[in-house]
Design an enzyme around this catalytic site. Structure first.
Site, PDB file in Angstrom:
ATOM      1  N   HIS A 162       0.831  -1.213   0.000  1.00 58.33           N
ATOM      2  CA  HIS A 162       0.000   0.000   0.000  1.00 58.33           C
ATOM      3  C   HIS A 162       0.863   1.259   0.000  1.00 58.33           C
ATOM      4  O   HIS A 162       0.584   2.225   0.707  1.00 58.33           O
ATOM      5  CB  HIS A 162      -0.939   0.012   1.223  1.00 58.33           C
ATOM      6  CG  HIS A 162      -2.085  -0.952   1.102  1.00 58.33           C
ATOM      7  ND1 HIS A 162      -3.320  -0.594   0.620  1.00 58.33           N
ATOM      8  CD2 HIS A 162      -2.173  -2.273   1.384  1.00 58.33           C
ATOM      9  CE1 HIS A 162      -4.131  -1.656   0.627  1.00 58.33           C
ATOM     10  NE2 HIS A 162      -3.446  -2.690   1.081  1.00 58.33           N
ATOM     11  N   ASP A 225      -0.743  -4.893   5.674  1.00 57.38           N
ATOM     12  CA  ASP A 225      -1.746  -5.679   4.951  1.00 57.38           C
ATOM     13  C   ASP A 225      -1.423  -5.775   3.463  1.00 57.38           C
ATOM     14  O   ASP A 225      -0.775  -4.913   2.893  1.00 57.38           O
ATOM     15  CB  ASP A 225      -3.141  -5.058   5.135  1.00 57.38           C
ATOM     16  CG  ASP A 225      -3.179  -3.602   4.693  1.00 57.38           C
ATOM     17  OD1 ASP A 225      -2.246  -2.860   5.034  1.00 57.38           O
ATOM     18  OD2 ASP A 225      -4.135  -3.218   4.006  1.00 57.38           O
ATOM     19  N   GLU A 226      -1.899  -6.838   2.879  1.00 58.24           N
ATOM     20  CA  GLU A 226      -2.018  -6.980   1.423  1.00 58.24           C
ATOM     21  C   GLU A 226      -0.775  -6.579   0.625  1.00 58.24           C
ATOM     22  O   GLU A 226      -0.889  -5.850  -0.355  1.00 58.24           O
ATOM     23  CB  GLU A 226      -3.207  -6.145   0.930  1.00 58.24           C
ATOM     24  CG  GLU A 226      -4.517  -6.589   1.514  1.00 58.24           C
ATOM     25  CD  GLU A 226      -5.673  -5.670   1.128  1.00 58.24           C
ATOM     26  OE1 GLU A 226      -6.753  -6.208   0.873  1.00 58.24           O
ATOM     27  OE2 GLU A 226      -5.500  -4.438   1.075  1.00 58.24           O
ATOM     28  N   ALA A 227       0.397  -7.091   1.015  1.00 57.59           N
ATOM     29  CA  ALA A 227       1.607  -6.830   0.225  1.00 57.59           C
ATOM     30  C   ALA A 227       1.765  -7.986  -0.771  1.00 57.59           C
ATOM     31  O   ALA A 227       2.709  -8.765  -0.690  1.00 57.59           O
ATOM     32  CB  ALA A 227       2.814  -6.702   1.137  1.00 57.59           C
ATOM     33  N   HIS A 228       0.826  -8.088  -1.704  1.00 56.68           N
ATOM     34  CA  HIS A 228       0.733  -9.299  -2.531  1.00 56.68           C
ATOM     35  C   HIS A 228       1.897  -9.499  -3.490  1.00 56.68           C
ATOM     36  O   HIS A 228       2.076 -10.586  -4.025  1.00 56.68           O
ATOM     37  CB  HIS A 228      -0.586  -9.315  -3.315  1.00 56.68           C
ATOM     38  CG  HIS A 228      -1.803  -9.314  -2.440  1.00 56.68           C
ATOM     39  ND1 HIS A 228      -1.874 -10.004  -1.256  1.00 56.68           N
ATOM     40  CD2 HIS A 228      -3.007  -8.678  -2.573  1.00 56.68           C
ATOM     41  CE1 HIS A 228      -3.061  -9.807  -0.698  1.00 56.68           C
ATOM     42  NE2 HIS A 228      -3.754  -9.004  -1.468  1.00 56.68           N
TER      43      HIS A 228
END
Ligand code: TNX
Length: 410
Positions: A162, A225-228
């Site tokens: 993000h 979060d969400e460090a894909h």
């Protein structure tokens, strides 16, 4: 009639109070200023309900952490709007304002040592508008206004994912060097600081150091979060490094549930949010003694639509009706994560679809009051009773000119 459910915690914390109404007058007694403040808020609600009958209330909160997260990154909200949100929180005895200060679409807090974060990263928002950011003086004003209402501000700088706004501000230091455009869409999970870039170390130390200096409260939230785009190993390495840096500031760490895959330092707090992912790592963290903040998206994500007819909001976690926000027990969300592991409850207002103060009001009211009662009350919950009591709140919101959502069956 609005009578708060008596709490098992009554008499035990600095936030408890004793209220006596006799012959139309109301007296509040409390050991501590916060308790007195909450007693007065209950008195406000009693008076709003009409002539006050004689009664006695012993009351105190179930959970120490009663929060609201406001995303000021996707759309920026000025200091006056944040103060307005603080006022709404205070009316319902919430005590933590978690500010999501950075994301792909914007960097909203002044960092002296990295000025382009706000000059470049703060200059836009979802949809391509002007964005904005808080100067250190603005931030101090928010923190002070909140403190007067017994609300602690918890800053979140979301790393390592993000981070498009930061990467676009300093592509040569923390990204792979190629120029990066500002991002004004609403996808998640596509950006991350590039592992092993020499700038990362200084970036973490400078940013979290300055944020800690601006923060009188004990907590720093590192997102996570969400460090894909990162491999699990690279993600764990980044989070571990960030933990080391934040530990040096002396603040207590908080991260979204993803961070629980890393080895968490003693005292670190995990914030549960995604009901679509396995809670195993959160359960393990709780068993290891790390406290948990409960923000299950299907009950507390107030950016979810109320129902199919709601214009604003998202629906990836389903619709969140007022009853969904009210009728749940934080100690029954994850098996093995019980009352004793839970620091508290936090509602979240992500702002991909939220642009104005009126939008904020519509998504918060009445659901913020519902989540606040979940966080405060340890009595048995009765949806019909709450729904009936909401009528009084709705009348007062209407008097104040607030843009609340009318509950169809009030
Ligand atoms: C998930 S919650 C996100 C946010 C989005 C939100 C929208 C979390 C830690 N990540 O980036 O804004 O959903 O509901």
């Amino acid at each position: 009639m609005i009578i708060p459910k008596p709490s098992a915690a009554a008499g035990e914390s600095a936030e408890t109070y004793h209220l006596v109404a006799r012959g139309g007058g109301i007296e509040v007694e409390a050991d501590q200023p916060a308790g007195r403040f909450y007693g007065r808020r209950t008195a406000d609600q009693l008076r709003a309900a009409g002539p006050v009958p004689d009664l006695t209330i012993e009351d105190g909160p179930r959970f120490a952490w009663r929060g609201l997260m406001l995303d000021v990154a996707r759309h920026f909200f000025d200091v006056a709007t944040v103060k307005h949100v603080i006022d709404l929180m205070a009316a319902y005895k919430l005590n933590v304002l978690h500010l999501h200060l950075t994301d792909d679409q914007g960097w909203r807090i002044e960092i002296d040592t990295w000025p382009k974060l706000t000059a470049v990263g703060g200059a836009t928002q979802v949809g391509g508008g002007r964005g904005g950011f808080y100067t250190k003086a603005d931030y101090a004003e928010i923190v002070g206004y909140a403190a007067e209402r017994f609300i602690t501000v918890v800053p979140e700088v979301d790393v390592p994912g993000h981070t498009n706004a930061a990467l676009a501000s300093y592509p040569e230091l923390i990204a792979d060097g190629a120029p990066l455009a500002p991002y004004t869409g609403t996808e998640v999970g596509f950006s991350a600081l590039v592992p092993d870039k020499p700038g990362n170390e200084r970036f973490f130390a400078d940013v979290f150091g300055e944020i800690a200096e601006m923060t009188p409260g004990p907590y720093l939230h590192i997102g996570g979060d969400e460090a894909h785009t990162l491999s699990e190993a690279a993600y764990i390495a980044a989070v571990t490094r960030i933990h080391e840096v934040v530990a040096k500031t002396g603040k207590r760490l908080i991260g979204w549930q993803e961070t629980a895959v890393a080895e968490l330092p003693t005292g670190a707090i995990v914030q549960y949010w995604n009901p679509h992912e396995s809670p195993d790592a959160v359960r393990r963290a709780a068993a290891a003694g790390n406290q948990v903040i409960m923000s299950p998206a299907d009950h507390t994500y107030l950016d979810m639509k109320y129902d199919a007819g709601t214009d604003l909001g998202q629906d990836w976690a389903g619709y969140v009706s007022v009853q969904d926000a009210y009728d749940w027990d934080p100690a029954s969300v994850i098996e093995g994560v019980d009352e004793r592991h839970i620091l508290g409850v936090e509602a979240a207002l992500w702002t991909e679809t939220v642009e104005t103060r009126a939008d904020i009001e519509y998504l918060l009211l009445p659901r913020l009051a519902a989540v606040a009662e979940v966080a405060w009350s340890s009595g048995a919950k009765d949806w019909n009773d709450f729904r009936a009591r909401l009528g009084v709140h709705a009348a007062s919101w209407a008097d104040q000119g607030l843009n609340f959502r009318p509950e169809p069956r009030l």
